[in-house]
Design an enzyme around this catalytic site. Structure first.
Site, short mmCIF file in Angstrom:
data_model
loop_
_atom_site.label_atom_id
_atom_site.label_comp_id
_atom_site.label_asym_id
_atom_site.label_seq_id
_atom_site.Cartn_x
_atom_site.Cartn_y
_atom_site.Cartn_z
N HIS A 298 6.58 1.91 -2.55
CA HIS A 298 6.02 0.88 -1.68
C HIS A 298 6.73 -0.12 -1.34
O HIS A 298 7.24 -1.17 -2.35
CB HIS A 298 4.66 0.42 -2.02
CG HIS A 298 4.08 -0.46 -1.14
ND1 HIS A 298 3.03 0.31 -0.29
CD2 HIS A 298 3.83 -1.59 -0.72
CE1 HIS A 298 2.45 -0.43 0.52
NE2 HIS A 298 2.90 -1.83 0.30
N ASP B 243 7.62 -3.13 2.00
CA ASP B 243 7.04 -3.78 3.12
C ASP B 243 8.04 -3.99 4.25
O ASP B 243 7.66 -4.94 4.76
CB ASP B 243 6.19 -4.76 2.96
CG ASP B 243 4.71 -4.20 2.59
OD1 ASP B 243 3.98 -3.33 3.51
OD2 ASP B 243 4.19 -4.33 1.47
N GLU C 299 -0.26 2.03 4.98
CA GLU C 299 -1.11 1.06 4.08
C GLU C 299 -2.43 0.76 4.81
O GLU C 299 -2.49 -0.45 5.64
CB GLU C 299 -0.41 -0.07 3.68
CG GLU C 299 -1.05 -0.91 2.43
CD GLU C 299 -0.20 -1.98 1.97
OE1 GLU C 299 -0.69 -2.39 0.75
OE2 GLU C 299 0.81 -2.18 2.47
N HIS D 69 -7.04 -1.56 2.66
CA HIS D 69 -6.27 -2.70 2.00
C HIS D 69 -7.03 -3.75 1.34
O HIS D 69 -8.02 -3.34 0.39
CB HIS D 69 -5.42 -3.28 3.48
CG HIS D 69 -4.44 -4.14 2.92
ND1 HIS D 69 -4.33 -5.36 3.07
CD2 HIS D 69 -3.21 -4.11 1.91
CE1 HIS D 69 -3.51 -6.22 2.73
NE2 HIS D 69 -2.62 -5.46 1.86
N HIS E 133 -5.19 -0.46 -3.78
CA HIS E 133 -6.19 -1.36 -3.22
C HIS E 133 -7.79 -0.84 -3.12
O HIS E 133 -8.67 -1.50 -2.59
CB HIS E 133 -5.59 -1.50 -1.67
CG HIS E 133 -4.65 -2.25 -1.42
ND1 HIS E 133 -5.12 -3.72 -1.57
CD2 HIS E 133 -3.29 -2.19 -1.37
CE1 HIS E 133 -3.62 -4.35 -1.39
NE2 HIS E 133 -2.83 -3.35 -1.18
N HIS F 71 1.55 1.47 -5.53
CA HIS F 71 1.79 0.08 -5.90
C HIS F 71 0.53 -0.90 -6.67
O HIS F 71 -0.17 -1.39 -6.17
CB HIS F 71 2.33 -0.59 -4.95
CG HIS F 71 1.39 -1.12 -3.86
ND1 HIS F 71 0.84 -0.20 -3.25
CD2 HIS F 71 1.05 -2.25 -3.29
CE1 HIS F 71 0.15 -0.68 -1.94
NE2 HIS F 71 0.16 -2.17 -2.09
N ASP G 18 6.67 -3.08 -4.14
CA ASP G 18 5.81 -3.90 -3.28
C ASP G 18 6.95 -4.85 -2.88
O ASP G 18 6.63 -6.20 -2.41
CB ASP G 18 4.61 -4.41 -4.17
CG ASP G 18 3.65 -5.08 -2.58
OD1 ASP G 18 4.10 -4.88 -1.42
OD2 ASP G 18 2.65 -5.72 -3.14
#
Length: 372
Positions: free
Chosen positions: A19, A21, A121, A148, A189, A210, A292
Site C-alpha cells: 500500500h 498512496d 482503497e 475506508h 479498514h 496495511h 502506507d
C-alpha cells in the site's frame, strides 16, 4: 551499513509493498504530475531514488478517494488515479512496468524494474455496481479494500458505527465477484465482523494491505487475534504497516490528546514488535509489509520514507530472523497469494456459469429488493 543477511534476502526477493498512496498525494501536492520523480521529491515519501534504496521490487499503488465522496464521483476519481499510474509507468519505462500477476511481478524484477500493481482503497469506488468492478479488473486492479474509514453501502468499516452486520447481501455478492475476477479481497479498514463475514465467503486468499495487530496495539485499524487465527486456513497474508498511531498505543494517546511535548517512541522497534507478533500468531507464511507511505503525514521513526525497508529488516535480523524468513516477509508470501487468487478465479469461471452472480444481482435490482 545494511546487514549481509538483509542484503541477501533482498537480492532473492525484493520488497513487495501492499500500500502506497502516491497517486492521491500527487493529486493534492502536484496536480497529478509525474515529473521529477527520478530526481527526488522532498514533499513526498516516495520517489525513484528512494524506492531503489529501499529495495522495492513491486508496489501496490493505492487508488484512494475520500470516503465522503459520492459514489459516481468516486468512480471517476478512481479512473483518474489509474490514469496517473499508467502515466507514471509510461514516463519512466526503465524503472516501472505494469503488472497484474505474480509472473509479471517476477518478470519485472528480473528485468531490474519495479512492478506496479493497482489496489482500490474503498469499496464506494465500485459505485455499488459489479459491472464497474469487472471493468476495473480488466484495467488491472488486483485488490479492493472493502471500506475506508466509513461504511460503504454494503460493508462495515472498523471506524464507523456498524450497519450491515459486516456485509449485507450485495456485499456478499461482491466477495464472490472479486473471487471470480481474480481480485484480492482487502480487509484493512474493515470491522472485525466484516473480516469474519468475508472469510466465511471468500474462496480465495484475502489480504490486509496495511494493518497492525491488536495484540500489540489495541486500535480499531488493527486486526484482532480471532481473525488472525483464521488467516492460515484461508491462505491469506497480513501486511504490516508503519503508521505510528497503529503501531504504538502511547503514540496514539499522544496524537489524540493534543500532541503536547515530545511524542512517545513509535519507530522500527515498535513495527518489528507487530511483525513478530503476527508471525507468532499466523506463521511465517502469512505476513508481509504494507507501509502506507504518502497516505499518512508521518511514518514510524527510521521508516520515514520508502528507503527505510532495509532498516526494518536489519532490526529483524538482530532479533534472529533468517534469510528464508525475510524472503517470505519481503514478498514471497504475497506472490503466492496472487497465484492462488488467479487459480481460484480460473476454477470459478470454469465451474460456474459466467453470468450467475450478475444475474442474481440484476434480478434483485429489477425486483426492487433492498440490499439489507
Amino acid at each position: 551499513m545494511t546487514d549481509a543477511v538483509t542484503e541477501q534476502a533482498l537480492s532473492i526477493q525484493p520488497i513487495v509493498d501492499g500500500h502506497n498512496d502516491l497517486p492521491i498525494a500527487s493529486k493534492y501536492k502536484r496536480d497529478y504530475s509525474v515529473e521529477g520523480l527520478d530526481a527526488g521529491v522532498p514533499d513526498l515519501h516516495t520517489d525513484i531514488p528512494r524506492l531503489r534504496a529501499g529495495g522495492v521490487g513491486a508496489q501496490f499503488w493505492s487508488l484512494f478517494v475520500p470516503s465522503n465522496t459520492g459514489e459516481a464521483e468516486a468512480v471517476q476519481a478512481t479512473f483518474e488515479q489509474i490514469d496517473f499510474v499508467h502515466r507514471l509507468v509510461a514516463r519512466y519505462p526503465d524503472t516501472f512496468t505494469l503488472a497484474r500477476s505474480s509472473a509479471q511481478v517476477r518478470s519485472a524484477i528480473a528485468d531490474g524494474k519495479i512492478a506496479s500493481l493497482l489496489g482500490i482503497e474503498g469499496g464506494y469506488s465500485l459505485g455499488s455496481s459489479p459491472a464497474i468492478l469487472r471493468i476495473f479488473a480488466e484495467l488491472g486492479v488486483k485488490y479492493v479494500t472493502l471500506t475506508h474509514n466509513s461504511n460503504t453501502a454494503w460493508a462495515d468499516s472498523g471506524t464507523d458505527s456498524p450497519h450491515h452486520h459486516g456485509l449485507n447481501e450485495l456485499g456478499r455478492d461482491f466477495i464472490r465477484e472479486l473471487n471470480a475476477a481474480g481480485v484480492l479481497v482487502d480487509l484493512s479498514h474493515t470491522s472485525p465482523e466484516t473480516m469474519h463475514a468475508a472469510l466465511d465467503i471468500s474462496t480465495a486468499p484475502v489480504i490486509f494491505s496495511h494493518s497492525g495487530v491488536r495484540g500489540v496495539t489495541d486500535h480499531p485499524r488493527n486486526v484482532p487475534d480471532d481473525v488472525l487465527h483464521r488467516l492460515p486456513g484461508n491462505g491469506g497474508v497480513l501486511m504490516l504497516t508503519f503508521v505510528p498511531t497503529f503501531v504504538s498505543a502511547e503514540y496514539a494517546r499522544w496524537f489524540d490528546g493534543g500532541r503536547e511535548g515530545k511524542p512517545p517512541p513509535a519507530g522500527i522497534a515498535e513495527v518489528a514488535d507487530h511483525v513478530e507478533y503476527a508471525r507468532n500468531v499466523v506463521g511465517i507464511d502469512h505476513i508481509g509489509l504494507g507501509g502506507d507511505y504518502d497516505g499518512y503525514p508521518v511514518l514510524a521513526d527510521g521508516l520515514e520514507d520508502v528507503s527505510g525497508y532495509p532498516r526494518l529488516l536489519d532490526e529483524l535480523v538482530r532479533r534472529g530472523w533468517t534469510v528464508d524468513e525475510l524472503v517470505k516477509l519481503n514478498g514471497a508470501n504475497l506472490l503466492r497469494v496472487l497465484d492462488k487468487a488467479d487459480a481460484s478465479a480460473e476454477l470459478l469461471q470454469a465451474a460456474v456459469p459466467e453470468l450467475s452472480v450478475r444475474q442474481r444481482d440484476g434480478a434483485r435490482r429489477m425486483s426492487g429488493k433492498t440490499v439489507d
